[in-house]
Write a protein that holds these residues in place. Structure first.
Motif, PDB file in Angstrom:
ATOM      1  N   LEU A  55       0.821  -1.204   0.000  1.00  0.00           N
ATOM      2  CA  LEU A  55       0.000   0.000   0.000  1.00  0.00           C
ATOM      3  C   LEU A  55       0.858   1.258   0.000  1.00  0.00           C
ATOM      4  O   LEU A  55       0.562   2.228  -0.714  1.00  0.00           O
ATOM      5  CB  LEU A  55      -0.926  -0.006   1.233  1.00  0.00           C
ATOM      6  CG  LEU A  55      -1.871   1.159   1.404  1.00  0.00           C
ATOM      7  CD1 LEU A  55      -2.884   1.184   0.265  1.00  0.00           C
ATOM      8  CD2 LEU A  55      -2.569   1.063   2.734  1.00  0.00           C
ATOM      9  N   TYR A  56       1.932   1.254   0.782  1.00  0.00           N
ATOM     10  CA  TYR A  56       2.788   2.437   0.905  1.00  0.00           C
ATOM     11  C   TYR A  56       3.727   2.612  -0.283  1.00  0.00           C
ATOM     12  O   TYR A  56       4.102   3.738  -0.612  1.00  0.00           O
ATOM     13  CB  TYR A  56       3.648   2.351   2.172  1.00  0.00           C
ATOM     14  CG  TYR A  56       2.922   2.508   3.470  1.00  0.00           C
ATOM     15  CD1 TYR A  56       1.638   3.024   3.542  1.00  0.00           C
ATOM     16  CD2 TYR A  56       3.523   2.147   4.666  1.00  0.00           C
ATOM     17  CE1 TYR A  56       0.982   3.173   4.746  1.00  0.00           C
ATOM     18  CE2 TYR A  56       2.880   2.294   5.882  1.00  0.00           C
ATOM     19  CZ  TYR A  56       1.609   2.801   5.906  1.00  0.00           C
ATOM     20  OH  TYR A  56       0.967   2.950   7.100  1.00  0.00           O
ATOM     21  N   GLY A  57       4.159   1.538  -0.911  1.00  0.00           N
ATOM     22  CA  GLY A  57       5.149   1.609  -1.985  1.00  0.00           C
ATOM     23  C   GLY A  57       4.765   2.548  -3.121  1.00  0.00           C
ATOM     24  O   GLY A  57       5.535   3.447  -3.471  1.00  0.00           O
ATOM     25  N   PRO A  58       3.599   2.367  -3.737  1.00  0.00           N
ATOM     26  CA  PRO A  58       3.216   3.281  -4.828  1.00  0.00           C
ATOM     27  C   PRO A  58       3.051   4.730  -4.359  1.00  0.00           C
ATOM     28  O   PRO A  58       3.369   5.661  -5.099  1.00  0.00           O
ATOM     29  CB  PRO A  58       1.875   2.720  -5.306  1.00  0.00           C
ATOM     30  CG  PRO A  58       1.852   1.313  -4.861  1.00  0.00           C
ATOM     31  CD  PRO A  58       2.666   1.255  -3.612  1.00  0.00           C
ATOM     32  N   ARG A  61       6.487   6.329  -4.105  1.00  0.00           N
ATOM     33  CA  ARG A  61       7.076   6.661  -5.406  1.00  0.00           C
ATOM     34  C   ARG A  61       6.520   7.972  -5.947  1.00  0.00           C
ATOM     35  O   ARG A  61       7.217   8.698  -6.660  1.00  0.00           O
ATOM     36  CB  ARG A  61       6.832   5.530  -6.395  1.00  0.00           C
ATOM     37  CG  ARG A  61       7.764   4.355  -6.184  1.00  0.00           C
ATOM     38  CD  ARG A  61       7.703   3.379  -7.332  1.00  0.00           C
ATOM     39  NE  ARG A  61       6.433   2.659  -7.405  1.00  0.00           N
ATOM     40  CZ  ARG A  61       6.175   1.527  -6.755  1.00  0.00           C
ATOM     41  NH1 ARG A  61       7.101   0.997  -5.976  1.00  0.00           N
ATOM     42  NH2 ARG A  61       5.017   0.929  -6.879  1.00  0.00           N
ATOM     43  N   ILE A  62       5.272   8.290  -5.612  1.00  0.00           N
ATOM     44  CA  ILE A  62       4.636   9.514  -6.116  1.00  0.00           C
ATOM     45  C   ILE A  62       5.042  10.727  -5.283  1.00  0.00           C
ATOM     46  O   ILE A  62       5.311  11.795  -5.832  1.00  0.00           O
ATOM     47  CB  ILE A  62       3.102   9.352  -6.126  1.00  0.00           C
ATOM     48  CG1 ILE A  62       2.699   8.291  -7.143  1.00  0.00           C
ATOM     49  CG2 ILE A  62       2.418  10.666  -6.430  1.00  0.00           C
ATOM     50  CD1 ILE A  62       1.241   7.900  -7.086  1.00  0.00           C
ATOM     51  N   LEU A  63       5.096  10.558  -3.960  1.00  0.00           N
ATOM     52  CA  LEU A  63       5.417  11.689  -3.084  1.00  0.00           C
ATOM     53  C   LEU A  63       6.882  12.086  -3.210  1.00  0.00           C
ATOM     54  O   LEU A  63       7.751  11.230  -3.380  1.00  0.00           O
ATOM     55  CB  LEU A  63       5.136  11.319  -1.624  1.00  0.00           C
ATOM     56  CG  LEU A  63       3.684  11.164  -1.208  1.00  0.00           C
ATOM     57  CD1 LEU A  63       3.608  10.717   0.243  1.00  0.00           C
ATOM     58  CD2 LEU A  63       2.926  12.457  -1.386  1.00  0.00           C
ATOM     59  N   GLY A  67      12.956  14.182   3.421  1.00  0.00           N
ATOM     60  CA  GLY A  67      14.087  14.184   4.345  1.00  0.00           C
ATOM     61  C   GLY A  67      13.831  13.401   5.621  1.00  0.00           C
ATOM     62  O   GLY A  67      14.045  13.912   6.713  1.00  0.00           O
ATOM     63  N   GLY A  68      13.381  12.183   5.510  1.00  0.00           N
ATOM     64  CA  GLY A  68      13.155  11.359   6.689  1.00  0.00           C
ATOM     65  C   GLY A  68      11.723  11.359   7.191  1.00  0.00           C
ATOM     66  O   GLY A  68      11.362  10.569   8.054  1.00  0.00           O
ATOM     67  N   LEU A  69      10.886  12.229   6.663  1.00  0.00           N
ATOM     68  CA  LEU A  69       9.479  12.294   7.065  1.00  0.00           C
ATOM     69  C   LEU A  69       8.651  11.519   6.048  1.00  0.00           C
ATOM     70  O   LEU A  69       8.643  11.843   4.856  1.00  0.00           O
ATOM     71  CB  LEU A  69       9.013  13.750   7.134  1.00  0.00           C
ATOM     72  CG  LEU A  69       7.592  13.992   7.603  1.00  0.00           C
ATOM     73  CD1 LEU A  69       7.435  13.521   9.047  1.00  0.00           C
ATOM     74  CD2 LEU A  69       7.258  15.459   7.501  1.00  0.00           C
ATOM     75  N   ASP A  70       7.978  10.481   6.508  1.00  0.00           N
ATOM     76  CA  ASP A  70       7.199   9.623   5.630  1.00  0.00           C
ATOM     77  C   ASP A  70       5.723  10.005   5.750  1.00  0.00           C
ATOM     78  O   ASP A  70       5.094   9.783   6.791  1.00  0.00           O
ATOM     79  CB  ASP A  70       7.414   8.159   6.006  1.00  0.00           C
ATOM     80  CG  ASP A  70       6.765   7.200   5.040  1.00  0.00           C
ATOM     81  OD1 ASP A  70       6.400   7.628   3.926  1.00  0.00           O
ATOM     82  OD2 ASP A  70       6.634   6.016   5.393  1.00  0.00           O
ATOM     83  N   LEU A  71       5.187  10.555   4.695  1.00  0.00           N
ATOM     84  CA  LEU A  71       3.777  10.962   4.690  1.00  0.00           C
ATOM     85  C   LEU A  71       2.862   9.927   4.035  1.00  0.00           C
ATOM     86  O   LEU A  71       1.673  10.178   3.904  1.00  0.00           O
ATOM     87  CB  LEU A  71       3.628  12.306   3.975  1.00  0.00           C
ATOM     88  CG  LEU A  71       4.298  13.491   4.647  1.00  0.00           C
ATOM     89  CD1 LEU A  71       4.110  14.738   3.813  1.00  0.00           C
ATOM     90  CD2 LEU A  71       3.743  13.700   6.042  1.00  0.00           C
TER      91      LEU A  71
END
Length: 95
Positions: A55-58, A61-63, A67-71
């Motif tokens: 779910l997070y992978g695609p 790739r778009i976002l 710098g270390g912050l995963d949205l």
């Protein structure tokens, strides 16, 4: 067809809950409340990562890189809420 609507809403609720658990657990690991050297914590963390990576992978790739912050969990939650709203507004199609 009502049961299909209820099953879809249940699955979206379960995915939302798993994402929130993963989000909270990542903060607890970051602040040192949970220790990754404990086997049960490591197994739960690895299982959640394996479960949510498709779910997070695609989304990652778009976002852009932050710098270390995963949205990606926030975007995934927004997507799930949008799907729930769309399904609820079109619930008449399931009857």
């Amino acid at each position: 067809m009502t049961s299909l609507f209820q099953i879809l809403m249940l699955l979206l609720g379960v995915v939302r809950t798993v994402i929130i658990i993963h989000f909270i657990m990542s903060w607890l690991i970051s602040f040192g409340v949970l220790n990754m050297r404990q086997p049960i914590v490591a197994q739960i963390w690895d299982g959640l990562n394996r479960l949510l990576e498709p779910l997070y992978g695609p989304i990652r790739r778009i976002l852009p890189q932050m710098g270390g912050l995963d949205l990606s969990p926030v975007v995934a939650l927004l997507g799930i809420y949008a799907l729930q709203i769309i399904l609820t507004n079109n619930a008449a199609l399931f009857y």
